[in-house]
Motif scaffolding. Structure first.
Motif, PDB file in Angstrom:
ATOM      1  N   GLU A 115       0.945  -1.123   0.142  1.00  0.00           N
ATOM      2  CA  GLU A 115       0.092  -0.132  -0.081  1.00  0.00           C
ATOM      3  C   GLU A 115       1.031   1.427   0.070  1.00  0.00           C
ATOM      4  N   TRP A 116       1.926   1.169   0.770  1.00  0.00           N
ATOM      5  CA  TRP A 116       2.787   2.354   0.799  1.00  0.00           C
ATOM      6  C   TRP A 116       3.395   2.642  -0.517  1.00  0.00           C
ATOM      7  N   ILE A 117       4.001   1.421  -1.155  1.00  0.00           N
ATOM      8  CA  ILE A 117       4.649   1.664  -2.262  1.00  0.00           C
ATOM      9  C   ILE A 117       3.526   2.220  -3.419  1.00  0.00           C
ATOM     10  N   GLY A 118       2.427   1.654  -3.510  1.00  0.00           N
ATOM     11  CA  GLY A 118       1.424   2.138  -4.242  1.00  0.00           C
ATOM     12  C   GLY A 118       0.873   3.491  -4.226  1.00  0.00           C
ATOM     13  N   GLU A 119       0.957   3.891  -3.001  1.00  0.00           N
ATOM     14  CA  GLU A 119       0.592   5.430  -2.699  1.00  0.00           C
ATOM     15  C   GLU A 119       1.885   6.146  -3.540  1.00  0.00           C
ATOM     16  N   ALA A 120       3.283   5.787  -3.239  1.00  0.00           N
ATOM     17  CA  ALA A 120       4.216   6.629  -3.517  1.00  0.00           C
ATOM     18  C   ALA A 120       4.371   6.582  -5.217  1.00  0.00           C
ATOM     19  N   LEU A 121       3.947   5.319  -5.724  1.00  0.00           N
ATOM     20  CA  LEU A 121       4.313   5.321  -7.194  1.00  0.00           C
ATOM     21  C   LEU A 121       2.901   5.356  -8.061  1.00  0.00           C
ATOM     22  N   ALA A 122       1.873   6.142  -7.244  1.00  0.00           N
ATOM     23  CA  ALA A 122       0.603   6.117  -7.812  1.00  0.00           C
ATOM     24  C   ALA A 122       0.616   6.971  -9.223  1.00  0.00           C
ATOM     25  N   HIS A 123       1.689   7.639  -9.873  1.00  0.00           N
ATOM     26  CA  HIS A 123       1.527   7.802 -11.099  1.00  0.00           C
ATOM     27  C   HIS A 123       2.229   6.812 -12.248  1.00  0.00           C
ATOM     28  N   TRP A 124       2.538   5.814 -11.814  1.00  0.00           N
ATOM     29  CA  TRP A 124       3.126   4.753 -12.612  1.00  0.00           C
ATOM     30  C   TRP A 124       2.243   3.910 -12.893  1.00  0.00           C
ATOM     31  N   ASP A 125       2.373   3.051 -14.148  1.00  0.00           N
ATOM     32  CA  ASP A 125       1.599   2.262 -14.342  1.00  0.00           C
ATOM     33  C   ASP A 125       2.128   0.660 -14.053  1.00  0.00           C
ATOM     34  N   ASP A 126       1.154  -0.467 -13.890  1.00  0.00           N
ATOM     35  CA  ASP A 126       1.496  -1.746 -13.833  1.00  0.00           C
ATOM     36  C   ASP A 126       2.709  -2.427 -14.357  1.00  0.00           C
ATOM     37  N   ASP A 127       2.693  -1.884 -15.932  1.00  0.00           N
ATOM     38  CA  ASP A 127       3.815  -2.515 -16.577  1.00  0.00           C
ATOM     39  C   ASP A 127       5.098  -2.026 -16.146  1.00  0.00           C
ATOM     40  N   VAL A 129       5.953  -0.818 -12.920  1.00  0.00           N
ATOM     41  CA  VAL A 129       6.295  -1.443 -11.989  1.00  0.00           C
ATOM     42  C   VAL A 129       6.596  -2.840 -12.026  1.00  0.00           C
ATOM     43  N   ARG A 130       6.119  -3.622 -12.850  1.00  0.00           N
ATOM     44  CA  ARG A 130       6.576  -5.145 -13.103  1.00  0.00           C
ATOM     45  C   ARG A 130       8.078  -4.864 -13.707  1.00  0.00           C
ATOM     46  N   GLU A 131       8.215  -4.014 -14.598  1.00  0.00           N
ATOM     47  CA  GLU A 131       9.441  -4.034 -15.387  1.00  0.00           C
ATOM     48  C   GLU A 131      10.671  -3.811 -14.415  1.00  0.00           C
ATOM     49  N   LEU A 132      10.317  -2.790 -13.133  1.00  0.00           N
ATOM     50  CA  LEU A 132      11.338  -2.464 -12.139  1.00  0.00           C
ATOM     51  C   LEU A 132      11.680  -3.603 -11.247  1.00  0.00           C
ATOM     52  N   ALA A 133      10.550  -4.372 -10.982  1.00  0.00           N
ATOM     53  CA  ALA A 133      10.326  -5.464 -10.084  1.00  0.00           C
ATOM     54  C   ALA A 133      11.295  -6.661 -10.690  1.00  0.00           C
ATOM     55  N   GLY A 134      11.045  -6.785 -12.080  1.00  0.00           N
ATOM     56  CA  GLY A 134      11.969  -7.709 -12.799  1.00  0.00           C
ATOM     57  C   GLY A 134      13.375  -7.435 -12.806  1.00  0.00           C
ATOM     58  N   LEU A 135      13.634  -6.261 -13.107  1.00  0.00           N
ATOM     59  CA  LEU A 135      15.098  -5.694 -13.286  1.00  0.00           C
ATOM     60  C   LEU A 135      15.904  -5.803 -11.785  1.00  0.00           C
ATOM     61  N   LEU A 136      15.019  -5.314 -10.682  1.00  0.00           N
ATOM     62  CA  LEU A 136      15.524  -5.561  -9.482  1.00  0.00           C
ATOM     63  C   LEU A 136      15.829  -6.793  -8.891  1.00  0.00           C
TER      64      LEU A 136
END
Length: 164
Positions: A115-127, A129-136
């Motif tokens: 929830e905290w991350i979702g609020e902080a990245l509210a202007h990002w789309d799911d794709d 966020v998934r790309e960042l998650a994959g790279l990290l």
């Protein structure tokens, strides 16, 4: 060939900033649970996601000393968040498992973090966020593998052998 030194230095800046933000969130109590120190919460989370395992496996995976894990295991066991049982393959060793209360505590912490991350990245789309998650995830897997298997441990053994 790999990335240049300068490129790796560029990566270190946002990683340091991210760790700093994690510290701020911890200090504000955003990533804590009742009756559980933050570090022990990290161990419990690891145990929930890995499943039943030995304390030594947790220490190895978290890259910490066994005494750190032992202390945290004691805290979690005292709080009723984990149980231990003898390992059938080696009765001298205990297998650790999260209790249903431990699983619920981790689920609540993970929900709050997401929830905290979702609020902080509210202007990002799911794709994105998934790309960042994959790279990290890929980067952390390679860094962990290098740290545990290749680089650090190998360097330590060379240093120890050279000082004999």
């Amino acid at each position: 060939m790999g990335p240049t030194h300068e490129t790796c230095a560029e990566l270190l800046r946002p990683l340091r900033a991210m760790l700093g933000l994690k510290q701020v969130a911890m200090q504000r109590g955003q990533f804590t649970a009742e009756h559980m120190p933050y570090a022990a919460a990290g161990l419990l989370t690891e145990l929930v996601f890995r499943g039943e395992c030995r304390a030594s496996d947790l220490a190895h995976h978290r890259i910490v000393d066994a005494s750190v894990v032992s202390r945290q295991v004691g805290q979690l066991e005292h709080a009723g968040l984990i149980t231990r049982r003898p390992d059938p393959a080696d009765r001298r060793v205990a297998l650790l498992r999260a209790t249903p209360d431990g699983e619920r505590a981790v689920a609540e912490l993970e929900r709050r973090k997401a929830e905290w991350i979702g609020e902080a990245l509210a202007h990002w789309d799911d794709d994105k966020v998934r790309e960042l998650a994959g790279l990290l995830g890929e980067a952390m897997d390679d860094i962990r593998r290098y740290t545990i298997n290749d680089g650090v441990c190998a360097a330590d053994s060379v240093t120890k052998e050279g000082t004999r």
